[in-house]
Design an enzyme around this catalytic site. Structure first.
Site, PDB file in Angstrom:
ATOM      1  N   ARG A   1       0.852  -1.186   0.000  1.00  0.00           N
ATOM      2  CA  ARG A   1       0.000   0.000   0.000  1.00  0.00           C
ATOM      3  C   ARG A   1       0.889   1.238   0.000  1.00  0.00           C
ATOM      4  O   ARG A   1       1.967   1.239   0.607  1.00  0.00           O
ATOM      5  CB  ARG A   1      -0.907   0.031   1.250  1.00  0.00           C
ATOM      6  CG  ARG A   1      -2.025  -0.991   1.245  1.00  0.00           C
ATOM      7  CD  ARG A   1      -3.107  -0.683   0.203  1.00  0.00           C
ATOM      8  NE  ARG A   1      -4.216  -1.632   0.243  1.00  0.00           N
ATOM      9  CZ  ARG A   1      -4.351  -2.681  -0.581  1.00  0.00           C
ATOM     10  NH1 ARG A   1      -3.437  -2.926  -1.499  1.00  0.00           N
ATOM     11  NH2 ARG A   1      -5.405  -3.466  -0.487  1.00  0.00           N
TER      12      ARG A   1
ATOM     13  N   HIS B   1      -1.319   0.072  -9.780  1.00  0.00           N
ATOM     14  CA  HIS B   1      -1.929  -0.895  -8.843  1.00  0.00           C
ATOM     15  C   HIS B   1      -2.439  -2.136  -9.583  1.00  0.00           C
ATOM     16  O   HIS B   1      -3.616  -2.495  -9.504  1.00  0.00           O
ATOM     17  CB  HIS B   1      -3.071  -0.223  -8.041  1.00  0.00           C
ATOM     18  CG  HIS B   1      -3.424  -0.943  -6.773  1.00  0.00           C
ATOM     19  ND1 HIS B   1      -3.743  -0.299  -5.599  1.00  0.00           N
ATOM     20  CD2 HIS B   1      -3.502  -2.271  -6.480  1.00  0.00           C
ATOM     21  CE1 HIS B   1      -4.014  -1.192  -4.658  1.00  0.00           C
ATOM     22  NE2 HIS B   1      -3.865  -2.411  -5.177  1.00  0.00           N
TER      23      HIS B   1
HETATM   24  P1  NDP Z   1      -1.187 -12.014   4.753  1.00  0.00           P
HETATM   25  O1  NDP Z   1      -2.103 -11.562   5.830  1.00  0.00           O
HETATM   26  O2  NDP Z   1      -1.254 -13.417   4.300  1.00  0.00           O
HETATM   27  O3  NDP Z   1       0.327 -11.743   5.202  1.00  0.00           O
HETATM   28  C1  NDP Z   1       0.727 -10.628   5.924  1.00  0.00           C
HETATM   29  C2  NDP Z   1       2.159 -10.797   6.385  1.00  0.00           C
HETATM   30  O4  NDP Z   1       2.607  -9.567   6.983  1.00  0.00           O
HETATM   31  C3  NDP Z   1       2.314 -11.878   7.450  1.00  0.00           C
HETATM   32  O5  NDP Z   1       3.499 -12.596   7.234  1.00  0.00           O
HETATM   33  C4  NDP Z   1       2.420 -11.073   8.751  1.00  0.00           C
HETATM   34  O6  NDP Z   1       3.170 -11.707   9.776  1.00  0.00           O
HETATM   35  C5  NDP Z   1       3.162  -9.848   8.261  1.00  0.00           C
HETATM   36  N1  NDP Z   1       2.939  -8.708   9.158  1.00  0.00           N
HETATM   37  C6  NDP Z   1       1.779  -8.046   9.410  1.00  0.00           C
HETATM   38  N2  NDP Z   1       1.979  -7.075  10.312  1.00  0.00           N
HETATM   39  C7  NDP Z   1       3.282  -7.122  10.659  1.00  0.00           C
HETATM   40  C8  NDP Z   1       4.085  -6.384  11.568  1.00  0.00           C
HETATM   41  N3  NDP Z   1       3.595  -5.389  12.308  1.00  0.00           N
HETATM   42  N4  NDP Z   1       5.384  -6.723  11.666  1.00  0.00           N
HETATM   43  C9  NDP Z   1       5.903  -7.741  10.929  1.00  0.00           C
HETATM   44  N5  NDP Z   1       5.193  -8.481  10.044  1.00  0.00           N
HETATM   45  C10 NDP Z   1       3.897  -8.166   9.920  1.00  0.00           C
HETATM   46  O7  NDP Z   1      -1.402 -11.003   3.536  1.00  0.00           O
HETATM   47  P2  NDP Z   1      -1.196 -11.267   1.974  1.00  0.00           P
HETATM   48  O8  NDP Z   1       0.171 -11.808   1.759  1.00  0.00           O
HETATM   49  O9  NDP Z   1      -2.329 -12.027   1.422  1.00  0.00           O
HETATM   50  O10 NDP Z   1      -1.295  -9.764   1.405  1.00  0.00           O
HETATM   51  C11 NDP Z   1      -0.443  -8.737   1.873  1.00  0.00           C
HETATM   52  C12 NDP Z   1      -0.885  -7.379   1.341  1.00  0.00           C
HETATM   53  O11 NDP Z   1      -0.601  -7.252  -0.041  1.00  0.00           O
HETATM   54  C13 NDP Z   1      -2.393  -7.084   1.405  1.00  0.00           C
HETATM   55  O12 NDP Z   1      -2.786  -6.701   2.713  1.00  0.00           O
HETATM   56  C14 NDP Z   1      -2.545  -5.966   0.400  1.00  0.00           C
HETATM   57  O13 NDP Z   1      -2.431  -4.701   1.024  1.00  0.00           O
HETATM   58  C15 NDP Z   1      -1.360  -6.157  -0.556  1.00  0.00           C
HETATM   59  N6  NDP Z   1      -1.823  -6.505  -1.913  1.00  0.00           N
HETATM   60  C16 NDP Z   1      -1.504  -5.676  -2.967  1.00  0.00           C
HETATM   61  C17 NDP Z   1      -1.904  -5.985  -4.247  1.00  0.00           C
HETATM   62  C18 NDP Z   1      -1.498  -5.155  -5.422  1.00  0.00           C
HETATM   63  O14 NDP Z   1      -1.962  -5.405  -6.530  1.00  0.00           O
HETATM   64  N7  NDP Z   1      -0.587  -4.229  -5.283  1.00  0.00           N
HETATM   65  C19 NDP Z   1      -2.731  -7.175  -4.523  1.00  0.00           C
HETATM   66  C20 NDP Z   1      -2.969  -7.999  -3.369  1.00  0.00           C
HETATM   67  C21 NDP Z   1      -2.539  -7.646  -2.114  1.00  0.00           C
HETATM   68  P3  NDP Z   1       2.666 -13.086  10.451  1.00  0.00           P
HETATM   69  O15 NDP Z   1       2.745 -14.124   9.357  1.00  0.00           O
HETATM   70  O16 NDP Z   1       3.641 -13.341  11.528  1.00  0.00           O
HETATM   71  O17 NDP Z   1       1.249 -12.839  10.906  1.00  0.00           O
HETATM   72  C1  OXD Z   2      -5.716  -6.342  -2.818  1.00  0.00           C
HETATM   73  C2  OXD Z   2      -5.388  -5.383  -3.859  1.00  0.00           C
HETATM   74  O1  OXD Z   2      -5.581  -6.017  -1.641  1.00  0.00           O
HETATM   75  O2  OXD Z   2      -5.771  -5.619  -5.034  1.00  0.00           O
HETATM   76  O3  OXD Z   2      -6.125  -7.460  -3.165  1.00  0.00           O
HETATM   77  O4  OXD Z   2      -4.716  -4.396  -3.603  1.00  0.00           O
END
Ligand code: NDP
Ligand code: OXD
Length: 308
Positions: free
Chosen positions: A223, A271
């Site tokens: 983001r 995006h």
């Molecule tokens: P997940 O919830 O599966 O993974 C999140 C990861 O971030 C986990 O490993 C988590 O740790 C870690 N995390 C969260 N908070 C912290 C913190 N404070 N400190 C350290 N590590 C942290 O999410 P996804 O992988 O499915 O997606 C991630 C993000 O990607 C989405 O939230 C979205 O914003 C973005 N996205 C962007 C897209 C685009 O087109 N640009 C498309 C899809 C998604 P732990 O495993 O220990 O809980």
């Molecule tokens: C998502 C995105 O969060 O598209 O899936 O950004």
């Protein structure tokens, strides 16, 4: 069962007919402001608060992995409403492609060769050494692990940072705030794929970006609010960061005249790193609705206390 659909952009009809094909008995309708007829589920992207407070609503299915646009409503969200995010649903492959393209491009010095081509220059450039090109992934969830697998396949040394320790083949796990500095210091290319939460907002601030080795690269596919955009631009322009590939921005669409558009060391995409694929996403959501109707547990429930 009654299901609401809401997405601010695009035509709803193909989404409704796809969902109906998976749930033939469901009554589906597009939600509009003022709709008060009770419903059980909602399938949404960037919903207004009124929809989330809709009478009877038990579970809301987000048409994306990131639920920040729902959780931003904070205390105004109904306490008992379950929020479910997309679990990969075809986004893992897309993310792996996008990030691997960016990392490989920097590693193979493609921006330098593109500059040479503009000047019709045929010149050898010393290749990077993979042993000195470790890649750090901020966020080792569903998408981060898929990216890690792809980069490991190309032989990169991959480090991952998350809240809890991970045991992923070929990946060194760094955990929590205590290990963030060590992780950043070891990231020649830094990939951000964290959810946007109060704890992660602004994580790519000047102080943290300065901890990256000189001449490193930043790839943000999470983001825009993760990044201090002024600090990133200044560090790219003073050479501490050699290049950045950015798919997400604090304001989207990126406004005309934003300095990122014209900075040659910054690559901007709108995006699209991983888009929501209609068929696979609705198949996943319909499968989860069927499980809920049968009283079975589902994956992808958001933990509101963690924010993802
Ligand atoms: P997940 O919830 O599966 O993974 C999140 C990861 O971030 C986990 O490993 C988590 O740790 C870690 N995390 C969260 N908070 C912290 C913190 N404070 N400190 C350290 N590590 C942290 O999410 P996804 O992988 O499915 O997606 C991630 C993000 O990607 C989405 O939230 C979205 O914003 C973005 N996205 C962007 C897209 C685009 O087109 N640009 C498309 C899809 C998604 P732990 O495993 O220990 O809980
Ligand atoms: C998502 C995105 O969060 O598209 O899936 O950004």
């Amino acid at each position: 069962m009654k299901i609401l659909f809401y997405a601010p952009e695009g035509r709803p009809e193909p989404w409704l007919s796809e969902l109906q094909s998976h749930l033939p008995d469901a009554q589906l309708r597009v939600w509009h402001e003022g709709d008060q007829e009770p419903a059980d589920y909602a399938v949404v992207w960037h919903p207004p608060l009124a929809l989330l407070n809709h009478p009877g609503l038990k579970t809301v299915f987000n048409l994306g992995a990131g639920v920040d646009a729902i959780l931003r409503h904070g205390e105004q969200l109904p306490a008992g409403l379950d929020i479910v995010r997309l679990d990969d649903a075809g986004m893992g492959d897309q993310m792996a492609e996008y990030v691997s393209w960016a990392v490989l491009g920097y590693f193979r010095r493609m921006p330098d060769f593109a500059r040479q081509q503009q000047q019709a220059q045929w010149r050898f450039l010393k290749p990077n050494d993979k042993r000195q090109f470790p890649v750090g992934i901020l966020g080792m969830g569903v998408l981060g692990q898929r990216i890690a697998a792809s980069l490991s396949h190309f032989g990169f040394q991959v480090n991952g940072w998350s809240r809890s320790a991970k045991s992923v083949p070929g990946v060194t796990s760094f955990v929590g705030d205590e290990q963030l500095d060590a992780f950043l210091g070891a990231s020649r290319a830094l990939v951000c794929i964290l959810p946007l939460t109060p704890a992660t907002e602004g994580i790519l601030n000047r102080a943290n970006l300065e901890k990256l080795p000189a001449g490193s690269y930043v790839i943000n596919v999470a983001r825009g609010q993760h990044v201090d955009e002024d600090a990133l631009l200044a560090l790219v322009q003073n050479g501490h960061i050699a290049g950045a590939t950015l798919d997400v921005f604090r304001t989207e669409p990126l406004p005309p005249g934003h300095p990122f558009w014209s900075e040659p060391r910054i690559t901007v995409t709108p995006h699209i790193a991983a888009v929501t694929l209609r068929q696979v996403s609705l198949e996943q959501i319909a499968g989860k609705i069927r499980k809920l109707e049968n009283g079975e547990p589902i994956a992808g429930l958001v933990d509101r206390t963690k924010g993802y």
